[in-house]
Scaffold this motif. Structure first.
Motif, mmCIF file in Angstrom:
data_model
loop_
_atom_site.group_PDB
_atom_site.id
_atom_site.type_symbol
_atom_site.label_atom_id
_atom_site.label_comp_id
_atom_site.label_asym_id
_atom_site.label_seq_id
_atom_site.Cartn_x
_atom_site.Cartn_y
_atom_site.Cartn_z
ATOM 1 N N TRP A 46 0.869 -1.201 -0.322
ATOM 2 C CA TRP A 46 -0.035 0.300 0.034
ATOM 3 C C TRP A 46 0.909 0.766 -0.305
ATOM 4 C CZ3 TRP A 46 -0.856 4.405 2.637
ATOM 5 C CH2 TRP A 46 -1.650 4.729 2.627
ATOM 6 N N HIS A 72 1.928 1.859 -3.499
ATOM 7 C CA HIS A 72 1.065 2.658 -4.572
ATOM 8 C C HIS A 72 0.893 4.167 -4.085
ATOM 9 C CE1 HIS A 72 1.411 -0.709 -6.995
ATOM 10 N NE2 HIS A 72 0.583 -1.437 -5.895
ATOM 11 N N HIS A 73 0.717 4.414 -2.662
ATOM 12 C CA HIS A 73 0.077 5.792 -2.281
ATOM 13 C C HIS A 73 1.045 7.049 -1.480
ATOM 14 C CE1 HIS A 73 -3.275 2.539 -2.284
ATOM 15 N NE2 HIS A 73 -4.022 3.810 -3.144
ATOM 16 N N ARG A 90 4.523 -9.341 -5.697
ATOM 17 C CA ARG A 90 3.278 -7.873 -6.159
ATOM 18 C C ARG A 90 4.129 -7.152 -5.216
ATOM 19 N NH1 ARG A 90 -0.736 -11.667 -4.479
ATOM 20 N NH2 ARG A 90 -0.882 -11.179 -2.763
ATOM 21 N N ALA A 113 5.315 -3.441 -6.942
ATOM 22 C CA ALA A 113 5.047 -2.056 -7.137
ATOM 23 C C ALA A 113 6.420 -1.723 -6.524
ATOM 24 C CB ALA A 113 4.141 -2.332 -5.362
#
Length: 407
Positions: free
Chosen positions: A311, A314-315, A340, A344
């Motif tokens: 997370w 991605h953010h 994954r 990222a």
């Protein structure tokens, strides 16, 4: 008799065997009816069961180091830093005089095979210490590997890069030395010129055993992240000749320790600029061993998101760090999340991987990966250019500086 000593283990096993044998021997005499024989049978069962469970508990604690000392088991542990006495030549600890790194007993180090034996300037040294957290008041056991160059005259003012090696949960620092062979591997790689001289600090991931703190600052609870990002670096820098710049610091671990290593690098890149993680998780979650790590209320979900590494990538802005992750296509449940996570990763962050065809969540797999992981980390860390201050020459007194008078 230490809580993790083999003497205590052997004694409890002998007591358990003695209780079993005694129960078998007296049982026929307790076979009659009546209150006393019944109480005798119940007493024999209870004592035997207690002795067997005690032996099992001592064996498990010695293996995983839930509690390192009797005081820790009984809760008689001071939370305030204490000054240590001046170290003599026979102390075996080369740390500078400091209240934040204290010499400790063997902590199982005497049971580890393959450690340096001989003059430290030729083979290096492994020390057993306790690290005191000035902010968190945590007391964490540690082994510290010092390379041969640390003791050699030509390096007497030189600082060294640092790898903080973190064990899994519930394992302790013994696992890093006895099963993962961290100091032994470091010595082999250095002798082969595949790892620059590096100080390695071996610690466990929890600062409040037996709770699994997952390197998280728990609201109203243990401040594990603060310990690893502020207390531990401060203590090590004060006690040893190590680099002060973040480029000289990296974190390495397996299982929960690998998760911690990644968390530290991505969340605190101004402290750790590289991380190597073997069989790690990429998200911290509550379970029976952790309790509530993020508290309650509207901020709990936001705190949990901050410890979800995929997370974050991605953010949030990506930090300038280097990471290595290791997994197996078959036998490891983290293979999918590892892919994954790698997908990222984006600049300025860099990544590397070790993917085995098959493996397991066990030391048989991690031993295959630890050598390449340490060699990779040595290539990421900057050998510090700064040195310790040169000793000042003694000041001349006014009387000594004055020219001799003529008669």
């Amino acid at each position: 008799m230490g809580l993790t000593s083999r003497t205590l283990l052997y004694a409890t096993v002998l007591i358990a065997l003695g209780c079993v044998g005694l129960t078998v021997w007296v049982w026929p005499r307790l076979a009659s009816r009546g209150p006393l024989p019944v109480l005798g049978r119940l007493g024999a069962i209870v004592v035997t069961q207690f002795a067997v469970l005690l032996a099992c508990a001592v064996a498990v604690n010695g293996e995983f180091e839930f509690y390192g000392t009797w005081d820790e088991l009984l809760g008689h542990v001071s939370t305030a830093p204490a000054h240590i006495a001046e170290l003599g030549t026979g102390s075996g600890v080369y740390a500078q005089h400091t209240e934040l790194v204290q010499p400790a007993g063997p902590q199982g180090l005497d049971r580890v095979k393959g450690l340096p034996v001989g003059p430290p300037a030729k083979v290096g040294r492994v020390e057993s210490v306790r690290i005191i957290g000035r902010r968190t008041r945590a007391i964490d056991p540690a082994f510290v590997y010092l390379p041969p160059q640390y003791f050699q005259r030509q390096f007497h003012r030189q600082r060294f890069p640092v790898i903080v090696a973190i064990s899994g949960y519930p394992g302790g620092i013994m696992n890093l030395a006895s099963f993962l062979h961290v100091p032994q591997t470091a010595g082999q790689l250095e002798r082969a010129n595949r790892l620059q001289p590096t100080v390695i600090v071996m610690v466990r991931p929890t600062i409040a055993p037996p709770r699994d703190t997952e390197c998280v600052d728990v609201p109203g609870g243990p401040q594990a992240e603060t310990f690893f990002t502020k207390d531990l670096p401060e203590a090590v820098k004060a006690a040893y000749r190590v680099g002060h710049d973040p480029s000289a610091w990296g974190a390495l671990g397996y299982s929960s320790g690998g998760s911690c290593a990644l968390q530290l690098a991505l969340r605190d890149p101004k402290v750790y600029t590289s991380a190597a993680a073997l069989s790690a998780d990429y998200k911290v979650s509550d379970d029976l061993t952790t309790g509530s790590l993020f508290g309650s209320g509207p901020l709990a979900a936001r705190r949990a998101e901050g410890h979800d590494l995929i997370w974050r990538l991605h953010h949030l802005p990506v930090p300038r760090v280097s990471v290595l992750v290791a997994s197996s296509r078959q036998g490891e449940r983290d293979y999918g999340p590892t892919l994954r996570f790698l997908k990222a990763v984006r600049a300025p962050m860099t990544s590397a991987r070790i993917i085995l065809p098959r493996g397991s969540h066990h030391f048989t797999t991690w031993v295959r990966e630890i050598g390449p992981a340490m060699e990779w980390m040595g290539q990421q860390l900057t050998f510090p250019q700064d040195t310790t201050p040169a000793p000042r020459p003694p000041r001349r007194t006014a009387q000594a500086a004055a020219p001799p008078k003529r008669r």
